[in-house]
Scaffold this motif. Structure first.
Motif, mmCIF file in Angstrom:
data_model
loop_
_atom_site.group_PDB
_atom_site.id
_atom_site.type_symbol
_atom_site.label_atom_id
_atom_site.label_comp_id
_atom_site.label_asym_id
_atom_site.label_seq_id
_atom_site.Cartn_x
_atom_site.Cartn_y
_atom_site.Cartn_z
ATOM 1 N N LYS A 143 67.999 71.136 51.992
ATOM 2 C CA LYS A 143 69.208 70.413 52.328
ATOM 3 C C LYS A 143 70.241 71.366 52.914
ATOM 4 O O LYS A 143 70.591 72.369 52.316
ATOM 5 C CB LYS A 143 69.793 69.734 51.086
ATOM 6 N N ALA A 144 70.730 71.037 54.119
ATOM 7 C CA ALA A 144 71.760 71.859 54.763
ATOM 8 C C ALA A 144 73.130 71.297 54.426
ATOM 9 O O ALA A 144 73.317 70.088 54.361
ATOM 10 C CB ALA A 144 71.558 71.865 56.270
ATOM 11 N N ARG A 145 74.108 72.208 54.273
ATOM 12 C CA ARG A 145 75.443 71.756 53.946
ATOM 13 C C ARG A 145 76.185 71.265 55.177
ATOM 14 O O ARG A 145 77.049 70.423 55.101
ATOM 15 C CB ARG A 145 76.237 72.887 53.297
ATOM 16 N N HIS A 146 75.894 71.850 56.346
ATOM 17 C CA HIS A 146 76.589 71.493 57.565
ATOM 18 C C HIS A 146 75.612 70.892 58.569
ATOM 19 O O HIS A 146 74.522 71.392 58.757
ATOM 20 C CB HIS A 146 77.233 72.728 58.212
ATOM 21 N N SER A 147 76.068 69.823 59.244
ATOM 22 C CA SER A 147 75.304 69.362 60.391
ATOM 23 C C SER A 147 75.592 70.299 61.554
ATOM 24 O O SER A 147 76.575 71.008 61.565
ATOM 25 C CB SER A 147 75.726 67.935 60.746
ATOM 26 N N VAL A 148 74.717 70.313 62.547
ATOM 27 C CA VAL A 148 74.946 71.174 63.698
ATOM 28 C C VAL A 148 74.799 70.374 64.976
ATOM 29 O O VAL A 148 74.113 69.357 65.031
ATOM 30 C CB VAL A 148 73.964 72.368 63.726
ATOM 31 N N GLU A 207 73.839 79.499 41.184
ATOM 32 C CA GLU A 207 73.656 78.918 42.512
ATOM 33 C C GLU A 207 73.921 79.978 43.582
ATOM 34 O O GLU A 207 74.761 80.856 43.415
ATOM 35 C CB GLU A 207 74.607 77.728 42.702
ATOM 36 N N TYR A 208 73.175 79.879 44.675
ATOM 37 C CA TYR A 208 73.385 80.713 45.850
ATOM 38 C C TYR A 208 73.846 79.836 47.017
ATOM 39 O O TYR A 208 73.336 78.726 47.205
ATOM 40 C CB TYR A 208 72.090 81.392 46.298
ATOM 41 N N GLU A 209 74.781 80.327 47.794
ATOM 42 C CA GLU A 209 75.052 79.760 49.113
ATOM 43 C C GLU A 209 74.407 80.718 50.112
ATOM 44 O O GLU A 209 74.675 81.921 50.084
ATOM 45 C CB GLU A 209 76.557 79.661 49.365
ATOM 46 N N VAL A 210 73.547 80.188 50.990
ATOM 47 C CA VAL A 210 72.704 81.044 51.827
ATOM 48 C C VAL A 210 72.769 80.588 53.278
ATOM 49 O O VAL A 210 72.682 79.389 53.569
ATOM 50 C CB VAL A 210 71.230 80.999 51.356
ATOM 51 N N GLN A 224 68.922 75.119 40.643
ATOM 52 C CA GLN A 224 67.756 74.622 39.903
ATOM 53 C C GLN A 224 67.315 73.233 40.368
ATOM 54 O O GLN A 224 66.161 72.857 40.198
ATOM 55 C CB GLN A 224 68.064 74.602 38.401
ATOM 56 N N GLU A 225 68.224 72.480 40.996
ATOM 57 C CA GLU A 225 67.896 71.134 41.455
ATOM 58 C C GLU A 225 67.675 71.054 42.965
ATOM 59 O O GLU A 225 66.874 70.251 43.443
ATOM 60 C CB GLU A 225 69.016 70.152 41.075
ATOM 61 N N THR A 226 68.400 71.856 43.724
ATOM 62 C CA THR A 226 68.352 71.802 45.183
ATOM 63 C C THR A 226 67.756 73.095 45.720
ATOM 64 O O THR A 226 68.241 74.180 45.395
ATOM 65 C CB THR A 226 69.767 71.610 45.761
ATOM 66 N N ASN A 227 66.722 72.984 46.530
ATOM 67 C CA ASN A 227 66.055 74.179 47.056
ATOM 68 C C ASN A 227 65.690 75.147 45.928
ATOM 69 O O ASN A 227 65.943 76.355 46.002
ATOM 70 C CB ASN A 227 66.923 74.873 48.106
ATOM 71 N N ALA A 228 65.086 74.586 44.893
ATOM 72 C CA ALA A 228 64.781 75.373 43.689
ATOM 73 C C ALA A 228 63.806 76.516 43.973
ATOM 74 O O ALA A 228 63.856 77.558 43.296
ATOM 75 C CB ALA A 228 64.218 74.462 42.600
ATOM 76 N N ASP A 229 62.933 76.346 44.959
ATOM 77 C CA ASP A 229 62.009 77.426 45.285
ATOM 78 C C ASP A 229 62.750 78.635 45.855
ATOM 79 O O ASP A 229 62.450 79.788 45.523
ATOM 80 C CB ASP A 229 60.930 76.940 46.248
#
Length: 595
Positions: free
Chosen positions: A2-7, A291-294, A306-311
């Protein structure tokens, strides 16, 4: 994912929707002009309005670029610009225009190019720097030696090891995740090599800096520290040093698992997992990243928890810089406030007695989770630091050191907090002299005979090296209790640690003269190799190699085991299918380099 920003899909780059700097109203009209001229979807760059707004800006008429580009810029209301950036803009426009049959935009003049070979790394880096000048605000966020002189050199010299004082084509200092996104898109578009720096404590050449053929992404402006209202979490930018994080938490009666040395950067330590104080009570530093912002290789901004992009969340706990640039860590705090600490300096005559005490301490620490300990031995002295996560002065767990004579205190016995001990270390360490440095990592089960035989081999080696050139070596034992490992494993990370007490050996060498680089590297390799050989013979060698202490030709991620390496490679491919972090990143413990 899931991306936070549309592009928006743009002709030259992809830029987060709605973000335009500079003459925004005029740019909208300029986009229409470009649309009708060459059929691209928009422009990703802001523009200069006057020569005073940007350092190095010139009247457009003085810039050696095609008339058509000058005309297009003037339609946008741009009267002045950095001529180097304008030349690269012209070349980029021409590249895009050449793909559209209806476009008649002339190419840039030959003498506007800094290089005739577009495949040259320096040309690509120059192009990336020039485009970044249009995108990043303030203009000082793009530092080049020719313009910034002393400030540029000071930024180069941030790295702990002089071996890493390289000269990137430019130093990019983004102040937001969005700006990091733009940078990554510029890098992918231009094919520019890059390095990433948090605190620059890693001594391996090329890990946190890069030479003239690339750009350095310096995260020092990503330095927010935001404590939640209940102090249960803290948001930390990768540009912080740990002492600042401890300071922000002072008075909350909580702390975080972070660096034991106050000037270590946040980003590198957490991506290597990190040995903190209080590990027996809680685990390793990476285990408490909520949580990481990447920013990914294509510029997409995602969160991983742990719930979003957990891998991805799992992979970043020790997986290094293989997946993206972390622009924010959300750390879970721990209930540690009032503590006791002390640090002593012992003379070289006490070395063997200290080794026996270290082994006794390791046994005692298995029964007392509040104890933390640091030990670094050199030819001239040994520094031992004691930390206890409760206000108990010289607790029994350290009693084996009580009667060993010491020369003086490095830090006086004190009741304080995680911040006050960091401040005390900062005071006594001061501005540390600049040296070239190298390091090695080996892990074993605890064993006194290993320490004694390893020390004998190290002592002979270090004396030999000191006889050949001006240098200093250390012999470091880092106890890690079974409790620390079990608690770390329970939270989940890729390290694949054996659930038992162990020690993570490290040896550091520091020197000045370039001509001894190979000899210095061989010295730490020999030091680590001796410990490894002795441990293997005794049946106590462990596979794990601690990434934060590994030298450049080790493969610490390979020590995580075949299954975890396979998972890490799959995750890297999922989040970075173009392999930007494998192919364009200058160096590091990268998955594609592993045997």
């Amino acid at each position: 994912m899931k991306a936070r920003h549309s592009v928006l899909s743009l002709g030259l780059l992809c830029i987060p929707a709605g973000i335009v700097y500079g003459a925004s109203q005029q740019v909208l009209g300029f986009q229409d002009t470009i649309l009708s001229a060459i059929g691209i979807d928009g422009l990703p760059w802001p523009f200069f309005g006057s020569a005073d707004e940007k350092k190095g800006a010139e009247t457009l008429s003085k810039c050696n670029v095609p008339f058509e580009v000058l005309d297009l810029l003037s339609h946008a209301g741009v009267q002045s610009a950095d001529c180097s950036a304008a030349a690269h803009l012209a070349e980029s426009l021409h590249d895009t225009c050449s793909k559209h049959p209806g476009c008649h935009l002339a190419g840039p003049k030959d003498n506007a190019k800094p290089s005739s070979d577009k495949k040259d790394a320096g040309w690509r880096a120059s192009k990336a720097c020039a485009i970044a000048r249009f995108l990043l605000e303030p203009s000082s966020a793009v530092m080049q030696a020719s313009e910034y002189g002393e400030a540029y050199e000071a930024a180069v010299r941030v790295n702990w090891s002089k071996d890493c004082w390289l000269q990137p084509r430019c130093i990019l200092q983004p102040s937001s995740a969005e700006q990091v996104s733009w940078i990554m898109q510029i890098i992918q578009y231009t094919g520019t090599r890059f390095a990433i720096r948090s605190g620059g404590h890693n001594p391996n050449r090329g890990w946190a800096n890069i030479g003239d053929g690339g750009v350095l992404i310096d995260t020092s402006r990503l330095d927010e520290v935001v404590v939640s209202p209940d102090a249960s979490t803290v948001e930390v930018g990768p540009g912080n040093r740990w002492i600042r994080v401890y300071e922000k938490l002072e008075g909350t009666r909580r702390s975080v698992l972070g660096g034991r040395t106050p000037d270590v950067g946040v980003g590198g330590l957490l991506l290597g997992c990190g040995i903190p104080s209080f590990s027996s009570e809680f685990g390793l530093a990476c285990d408490y990243v909520r949580e990481y912002e990447v920013v990914l290789g294509n510029g997409t901004i995602v969160v991983a928890n742990q719930e979003t992009n957990a891998d991805l969340w799992w992979a970043l706990k020790g997986g290094g810089s293989n997946f993206g640039i972390v622009t924010k860590f959300v750390l879970e705090t721990i209930p540690v406030d009032r503590i006791w600490y002390e640090a002593r300096i012992y003379g070289p005559d006490e070395s063997r007695r200290l080794l026996r005490a270290v082994r006794e301490y390791q046994a005692a620490a298995e029964e007392d989770e509040k104890a933390s300990f640091a030990f670094s031995l050199s030819n001239n002295h040994t520094i031992v630091a004691f930390v206890y996560s409760a206000p108990v002065e010289f607790p029994p767990v350290f009693q084996m050191f009580r009667d060993i004579p010491f020369q003086r205190h490095f830090i006086e016995p004190s009741l304080g907090t995680p911040y006050t001990i960091a401040k005390a270390f900062e005071t006594v360490l001061g501005d540390r002299p600049a040296f070239k440095r190298d390091i090695i990592a080996v892990s074993t089960k605890p064993d006194l005979s290993l320490y004694e035989e390893g020390y004998d081999r190290w002592l002979e080696l270090s004396k030999d090296m000191m006889g050949q050139f001006d240098c200093m070596m250390t012999f470091g034992i880092q106890p890690v209790t079974s409790s620390a490992i079990i608690k770390s494993n329970a939270r989940g990370n890729p390290l694949n640690l054996s659930p038992e007490g162990q020690q993570w050996y490290t040896s550091v060498i520091q020197w000045q003269d370039d001509k001894f680089d190979d000899l210095a590297h061989q010295a730490v390799k020999t030091s680590g190799g001796a410990v490894r050989e002795i441990a293997k013979r005794k049946g106590i060698l462990l596979d794990f190699e601690f990434l934060n202490d590994a030298t450049w030709d080790q493969h610490p991620i390979a020590s995580y085991g075949e299954e975890n390496v396979r998972k890490l490679r799959e995750i890297a491919q999922r989040y970075d299918p173009a392999e930007v972090f494998q192919k364009l990143q200058g160096d590091g413990f990268l998955l594609h380099k592993m045997p």
